[in-house]
Design a protein around this motif. Sequence first.
Motif, short mmCIF file in Angstrom:
data_model
loop_
_atom_site.label_atom_id
_atom_site.label_comp_id
_atom_site.label_asym_id
_atom_site.label_seq_id
_atom_site.Cartn_x
_atom_site.Cartn_y
_atom_site.Cartn_z
N LEU A 1 -75.07 3.82 68.08
CA LEU A 1 -73.77 4.32 67.60
C LEU A 1 -72.63 3.59 68.29
CD1 LEU A 1 -74.54 8.16 67.60
CD2 LEU A 1 -74.80 6.53 65.74
N PHE A 2 -71.51 3.41 67.55
CA PHE A 2 -70.32 2.73 68.06
C PHE A 2 -69.08 3.57 67.78
CE2 PHE A 2 -73.34 -0.66 67.46
CZ PHE A 2 -73.11 -1.51 68.53
N ALA A 3 -68.06 3.36 68.61
CA ALA A 3 -66.77 4.02 68.37
C ALA A 3 -66.03 3.30 67.24
CB ALA A 3 -65.92 4.00 69.64
N THR A 4 -65.02 3.96 66.69
CA THR A 4 -64.26 3.40 65.56
C THR A 4 -63.61 2.07 65.95
OG1 THR A 4 -63.78 5.62 64.74
CG2 THR A 4 -62.38 3.82 63.94
N GLY A 5 -63.92 1.03 65.19
CA GLY A 5 -63.31 -0.28 65.41
C GLY A 5 -63.82 -1.00 66.64
N LYS A 6 -64.86 -0.51 67.30
CA LYS A 6 -65.35 -1.11 68.54
C LYS A 6 -66.74 -1.71 68.36
CE LYS A 6 -61.73 0.36 70.78
NZ LYS A 6 -60.70 -0.58 71.27
N ALA A 7 -67.07 -2.64 69.27
CA ALA A 7 -68.41 -3.24 69.28
C ALA A 7 -69.04 -3.15 70.66
CB ALA A 7 -68.33 -4.70 68.82
#
Length: 349
Positions: A238-244
């Motif tokens: 899982l990733f945060a919004t707009g993040k890598a």
Amino acid sequence: MAAADPYVVAKASLRDNVKTLIAVFGGIAGVLLAGAPFSGYGSLELFSPRWIVASLALLVSLLLLGWSVRRLLFVLTPDLAYTNLLIDTTQDAEILAVQAEFARRKDELLPKRNPNDPNSPRIDSVSRLIEEKRLAWEHYQADTTKVDRKEEYDRLADALAAVNHWSAFTRLHVRVSRGTDTVFWAGLAAIISIAVFAVASNAPKKETASAPTVYVVLPSSPSPVAAADPLPVLPPVLFATGKAELSRQAVADIDKARDHLRAHPDVGILIVAHTDTVGGDALNDALAMRRARSVAELLREQGGIGAARIFVAPLAKKDLPALTAQDTENPANRTVQMILIPLPPQRPR
């Protein structure tokens, strides 16, 4: 000594009103044009009916605005031939209006021939006033010792100056009245043209699909060798919004994949990176690639898994784990799916 102009304040007030009108008119036009959807106009198909209507409306509005400002500036144009216009024989509408007003009021404006005689007739025209003023000057020049001749000349000169000032003010008043009337209607037409331009250039948006195109990626059928040993299903990263960037939980989930790959050298891994449907395609394509690389680099550099066993598939806004409409956030789609796949047996060298 020439008589002072009694209409100085009135003429200045008229000109100030015109200047204010120019400023207000220009401000309104600027706001309307600034708020017009030029971006929509640029997206119209060239020579389509909407493009033609918008182009004509924009051209008409700009011409009307330019003509209106030019007309208002003409109102302020000075004209020093004031008295001559009262005896002008041209058919100019502005001059005719001043002459008609003078004809109604000439008994008030023209002096009597003998100011000391109440029954003395008035001078009947401006031409006659100019002629009698000239004669009075010649009489004075013939005998400069007679004060009454100088007084007669000064009286006629002041009367002619008064008529001159009146005609100048009346002409300005006529010009301002007519000019502002025509500018009002031209300005109203310009506003309507700008409104037509705004409606025509605001083309309806094309219908878009309620859901993105879905591409299904299924793991390869297990080879006969691996048929008896089903591959485990790994949890998504899982990733945060707009993040890598990888979280602690993400690193722990990738470690599980690493451990299985180390224990089974005949197994590879397919990294499928997703994004949700918020944002443009180019932005999400780049984001999906960064997420896939984050997982692949951790497996390769710290996990020691060979690059030949890692396959990357960035599918931004495609093949989503959770099917959603456009411009919709969903945490389930901000993931990287790690799919274990059997590798074909290596041919002997």
